[in-house]
Structures are given as structure tokens and as C-alpha cells.
Design an enzyme around this catalytic site. Structure first.
Site, PDB file in Angstrom:
ATOM      1  CB  THR A 123      -0.144   4.438  -7.492  1.00 34.39           C
ATOM      2  OG1 THR A 123      -0.912   3.620  -6.617  1.00 34.39           O
ATOM      3  CG2 THR A 123      -0.970   5.614  -7.949  1.00 34.39           C
ATOM      4  NE  ARG A 162      -4.118  -2.238  -1.506  1.00 33.19           N
ATOM      5  CZ  ARG A 162      -2.917  -2.743  -1.769  1.00 33.19           C
ATOM      6  NH1 ARG A 162      -2.221  -2.328  -2.817  1.00 33.19           N
ATOM      7  NH2 ARG A 162      -2.401  -3.664  -0.986  1.00 33.19           N
ATOM      8  CD  GLN A 211      -0.835  -7.086   1.859  1.00 33.08           C
ATOM      9  OE1 GLN A 211      -1.138  -8.268   1.934  1.00 33.08           O
ATOM     10  NE2 GLN A 211      -1.737  -6.122   1.792  1.00 33.08           N
ATOM     11  CG  ASP A 215       4.268  -2.937  -9.153  1.00 36.80           C
ATOM     12  OD1 ASP A 215       4.675  -2.612  -8.016  1.00 36.80           O
ATOM     13  OD2 ASP A 215       3.043  -3.010  -9.439  1.00 36.80           O
ATOM     14  CD  GLU A 254      -3.164  -0.689   2.187  1.00 35.11           C
ATOM     15  OE1 GLU A 254      -3.229   0.329   2.891  1.00 35.11           O
ATOM     16  OE2 GLU A 254      -3.823  -1.715   2.425  1.00 35.11           O
TER      17      GLU A 254
HETATM   18  N1  LIG Z   1      -4.045  10.060  -1.802  1.00 34.03           N
HETATM   19  C1  LIG Z   1      -3.057   9.278  -2.240  1.00 34.03           C
HETATM   20  N2  LIG Z   1      -3.292   7.969  -2.444  1.00 34.03           N
HETATM   21  C2  LIG Z   1      -2.263   7.206  -2.902  1.00 34.03           C
HETATM   22  C3  LIG Z   1      -0.984   7.731  -3.173  1.00 34.03           C
HETATM   23  N3  LIG Z   1      -0.205   6.728  -3.618  1.00 34.03           N
HETATM   24  C4  LIG Z   1      -0.971   5.621  -3.638  1.00 34.03           C
HETATM   25  N4  LIG Z   1      -2.210   5.906  -3.196  1.00 34.03           N
HETATM   26  C5  LIG Z   1      -3.318   4.968  -3.027  1.00 34.03           C
HETATM   27  O1  LIG Z   1      -2.924   3.993  -2.073  1.00 34.03           O
HETATM   28  C6  LIG Z   1      -3.450   2.711  -2.409  1.00 34.03           C
HETATM   29  C7  LIG Z   1      -2.321   1.694  -2.459  1.00 34.03           C
HETATM   30  O2  LIG Z   1      -1.479   1.987  -3.560  1.00 34.03           O
HETATM   31  P1  LIG Z   1      -0.798   0.841  -4.433  1.00 34.03           P
HETATM   32  O3  LIG Z   1      -0.059   1.514  -5.547  1.00 34.03           O
HETATM   33  O4  LIG Z   1      -1.766  -0.215  -4.768  1.00 34.03           O
HETATM   34  O5  LIG Z   1       0.257   0.279  -3.364  1.00 34.03           O
HETATM   35  P2  LIG Z   1       1.356  -0.862  -3.597  1.00 34.03           P
HETATM   36  O6  LIG Z   1       2.623  -0.341  -2.989  1.00 34.03           O
HETATM   37  O7  LIG Z   1       1.425  -1.255  -5.015  1.00 34.03           O
HETATM   38  O8  LIG Z   1       0.773  -2.032  -2.691  1.00 34.03           O
HETATM   39  P3  LIG Z   1       1.049  -3.642  -2.853  1.00 34.03           P
HETATM   40  O9  LIG Z   1       0.675  -4.020  -4.230  1.00 34.03           O
HETATM   41  O10 LIG Z   1       0.208  -4.301  -1.810  1.00 34.03           O
HETATM   42  O11 LIG Z   1       2.503  -3.825  -2.563  1.00 34.03           O
HETATM   43  C8  LIG Z   1      -4.187   2.893  -3.742  1.00 34.03           C
HETATM   44  O12 LIG Z   1      -5.563   3.013  -3.490  1.00 34.03           O
HETATM   45  C9  LIG Z   1      -3.621   4.196  -4.295  1.00 34.03           C
HETATM   46  O13 LIG Z   1      -4.547   4.890  -5.092  1.00 34.03           O
HETATM   47  C10 LIG Z   1      -0.759   9.127  -2.936  1.00 34.03           C
HETATM   48  O14 LIG Z   1       0.327   9.673  -3.120  1.00 34.03           O
HETATM   49  N5  LIG Z   1      -1.837   9.840  -2.462  1.00 34.03           N
HETATM   50 MG   LIG Z   2       1.054  -3.030  -5.930  1.00 36.23          MG
END
Ligand SMILES: Nc1nc2c(ncn2[C@@H]2O[C@H](COP(=O)(O)OP(=O)(O)OP(=O)(O)O)[C@@H](O)[C@H]2O)c(=O)[nH]1
Ligand SMILES: [Mg+2]
Length: 372
Positions: free
Chosen positions: A45, A173, A199, A195, A40
């Protein structure tokens, strides 16, 4: 060994050597970039933004999937809040209409059940006192903080004509499982960008992409200083990110070796928007057990330093610098050579401007330090 005319064998060997060298050179021209960090934090993103910037457009099929996930995300967001209302024992404050809406929501089995009628009830529930009380205590349970945007737009999202757009795709997400990679041409250089799932149970898979890495972007959820891990509720998320960074930055795969320089490391202090919001309305950094011991003394010194230099000494800057100091402290050589940048991964303009600076650093590093 003579100096006479070379034999056909020697000629062939020379040709093969030349081919190998050429192949190695071409391989070296590929820049391998890993996106690492906890779950997360925002890796996917940023990955989506990079793909979009360099021509890999999302397909119609992907957007249909995103549309369905947005609906699911908004349902999960409200379910998490309603569960919390119950767990915190604040349900006695609910009106009859709220009780009915909660019951209806808890029966929803899938995104296709988000009707406009239910959406209206969810919106009212979101603005109700009880739910707002639970929202203020969100660090005590698991919820995607950025999904306030979805609940505020739930009427539009529940409409049968709704189709997710790229902004929604950035906000949605979807947990990553395993390793994804994409080859992108960036400023005439081929980048292979990876990427990974962040977790804890995903991290053991990372090693499969650790060979020959040019650069790492380590993504940190800056706003998560008061949250705990989904997979381990006893662990503060920021503390976990710092420990993970210690492991990665000190890993023999990425540190300097006699035959190659260290991997270039960049750290994106992400979710700057949520961080600023939280500093205004949520708990302060010095209220969190993990940070309260040394935050105030850091903030005192840092405020004086920034003011003396005529720089922005806002709470957000001091907070960001505080966490950067924690990451530097656990990295080899005090984090020398590591680049830190604040980012908002859901904002295309922000990511583009940060990336434009970082890509130059990575390309220069690949060309000059790695000699490709
Ligand atoms: N407001 C806001 N939301 C963000 C930002 N970066 C990511 N998010 C949100 O945070 C959530 C998690 O982001 P992901 O990009 O899925 O995180 P990840 O690091 O890929 O997570 P894993 O796949 O579990 O490792 C998503 O709903 C994104 O839209 C940010 O800078 N600002
Ligand atoms: Mg991810």
C-alpha cells in the site's frame, strides 16, 4: 618508481581508475530502499502511494484487475464471516432469508458472480445480528479488517458500471509474491524501492535484495496486536513482527562495518486508524496474553511521563509507545538512530506528510553518512 613523464600505459590506467571511481560515485547516488515487514502490514500500500506520488500512474489494465479484485475481496470478506458463524455455532440464530443468502454466497465461484441482487442480500447479512457477533470475534479467524469499507459500498461495487479508483486500489488486498522494484526520481535523487512479500514462505527470498541497502522502511500492522498469522495460527502477529525486526535490525547486511555505516532504519507503525478503532471497540491490549504481563505497568509510567511533559496521553499514544518500546528493546544499541512514525497507508495525505519528513532523513543519510 620515477617522477618522470608518465608512460601511455600509466596514463591509460589512470583514466580507467577515474572511470571506475566515477561509476562507483554514480552508483552511490542511487538510494536503495527496502520495504520490509510481515504479511498484510501495508508494504504494498505504501509502495503504491510512492509510485503515484512520483509519477508512475496505474495503467488502465491494472485498474481493471483491481476492479475484479475488489469484487473478489468483498466476497471473501463475507465468506470468512459466514464460515466463522458456522464454526462458532451461532447459526441457530439465523433467519430463513439469512440461510438462503449464505448458501447463495458459498456457491459463488468468482468475482463476476457478484450481482446487484446478491449484493443486496450480502449487505443485509452484514448488518444481521449473527454476522455482527462473528465480526466482534474476528481476532479468532482470518479476515481483512479494513474491508468493512467494501461491504458498506457493496451495492456500488456490484453495479456493472463500477470501476475501481485509486482509493480502492489502496484498499484492495493482493498478496505480494516475490520481489517488486521501481526506480523513482525523488528530489533529484534516484531511489530504487523494493517491495517484498511478507508472509513466512516469502521471507527467504528477501536476501536477494540485501546488498548495498541505503535504508529500510520496516512496516508494522499496529492494529494486529490481537491477531494471529494467516500462515501460523499459533503466532501472534505483533510478536512475529517484533521477532522479524530483531533479525533484520541485527543482520550483518545492515549493521555497521569497518568499510560502511549501518543501514538507516525507519519503522512505520501502520494501520493507526484501525488501531484506534480497535482500542475503542475491540479487546484492550492488556487483555491479550502476549502483552498482559507488562502492559499496565508500562502504561502507568508512560501516562505520568506524558502528562508531566504536557503531551497527549491517550490510549492510542500509550499503546503505540508500548509497542515501539518492544521494537527498540530487540534492536542493536536499544534502537539508537531508528526512526519510528505512526502511519495510515491508505490515506494519501498521511503518507505524503510522513514521507516528506522521512525522505529528507534518508537523503541526508545517503549524502553525508555514505559520502555520495
Ligand atoms: N485501514 C487501513 N488499511 C490498511 C492500512 N495499510 C494497509 N491496509 C490494508 O491492509 C491490507 C494489506 O495491505 P498490503 O499493503 O497488501 O500488505 P503487505 O504488507 O504488502 O502484505 P504482503 O504482500 O502479504 O506482504 C490491504 O487491504 C490494505 O488496503 C492502513 O493504514 N489502514
Ligand atoms: Mg504486498
Amino acid at each position: 618508481m620515477g617522477c618522470g613523464p608518465s608512460s601511455p600505459e600509466a596514463e591509460r590506467t589512470r583514466e580507467i581508475d577515474k572511470d571506475i571511481k566515477k561509476g562507483q560515485k554514480e552508483d552511490n547516488r542511487i538510494i536503495k530502499l527496502l520495504l520490509l515487514g510481515a504479511g498484510e502490514s501495508g508494504k504494498s500500500t505504501i509502495f503504491k502511494q510512492m509510485k503515484k506520488m512520483y509519477g508512475a500512474q496505474p495503467t488502465d489494465e491494472e485498474m481493471v484487475r483491481v476492479t475484479s479484485y475488489v469484487r473478489e475481496n468483498v466476497i471473501n470478506f463475507m465468506k470468512a464471516l459466514c464460515d466463522a458463524v458456522q464454526d462458532f455455532g451461532i447459526d441457530h440464530l439465523q433467519s430463513e432469508a439469512d440461510v438462503q443468502a449464505v448458501n447463495e454466497l458459498m456457491d459463488v465461484a468468482g468475482p463476476e458472480e457478484l450481482t446487484p441482487a446478491l449484493a443486496e442480500k450480502l449487505l443485509a447479512l452484514w448488518h444481521s445480528d449473527v454476522v455482527q457477533q462473528a465480526w466482534r470475534r474476528r481476532a479468532e479467524f482470518q479476515i481483512i479488517e479494513s474491508h468493512t469499507v467494501f461491504i458498506e459500498r457493496v451495492m456500488e461495487i456490484a453495479d456493472p458500471s463500477y470501476h475501481a479508483n485509486f482509493e480502492d486500489m489502496l484498499l484492495v488486498r493482493i498478496k505480494t509474491s516475490g520481489i517488486r522494484n521501481e526506480a523513482l526520481e525523488i528530489d533529484s535523487q534516484v531511489f530504487h524501492i523494493y517491495d517484498v512479500g511478507g508472509q513466512k514462505n516469502e521471507r527467504r527470498k528477501w536476501i536477494h535484495c540485501f546488498e548495498g541497502v541505503t535504508a529500510i522502511i520496516f512496516v508494522v500492522g499496529l492494529s494486529e496486536y490481537d491477531q494471529v498469522l494467516l500462515e501460523d495460527p499459533t503466532k501472534n502477529r505483533m510478536m512475529d513482527a517484533i521477532e522479524l525486526f530483531q533479525e533484520i535490525s541485527g543482520s550483518p547486511y545492515f549493521t555497521e562495518k569497518p568499510d560502511r555505516p549501518a543501514t538507516k532504519i525507519l519503522v512505520f507503525m501502520n494501520k493507526e486508524d484501525l488501531f484506534k478503532q480497535k482500542l475503542e471497540t475491540g479487546p484492550k491490549i492488556n487483555q491479550i496474553p502476549e502483552w498482559k504481563e507488562d502492559f499496565d505497568s508500562f502504561a502507568d509510567i508512560e501516562t505520568r511521563r506524558l502528562q508531566a511533559a504536557g503531551q497527549d496521553a491517550s490510549e492510542a499514544v500509550i499503546g503505540t509507545n508500548y509497542f515501539i518500546s518492544k521494537f527498540r528493546a530487540v534492536a542493536p544499541k536499544g534502537g539508537e538512530g531508528i526512526v519510528f512514525r505512526s502511519t495510515i497507508a491508505i490515506d494519501p495525505g498521511n503518507v505524503r506528510s510522513v514521507w516528506n519528513v522521512c525522505k529528507i532523513a534518508i537523503i541526508e543519510y545517503a549524502l553525508y553518512e555514505l559520502g555520495s
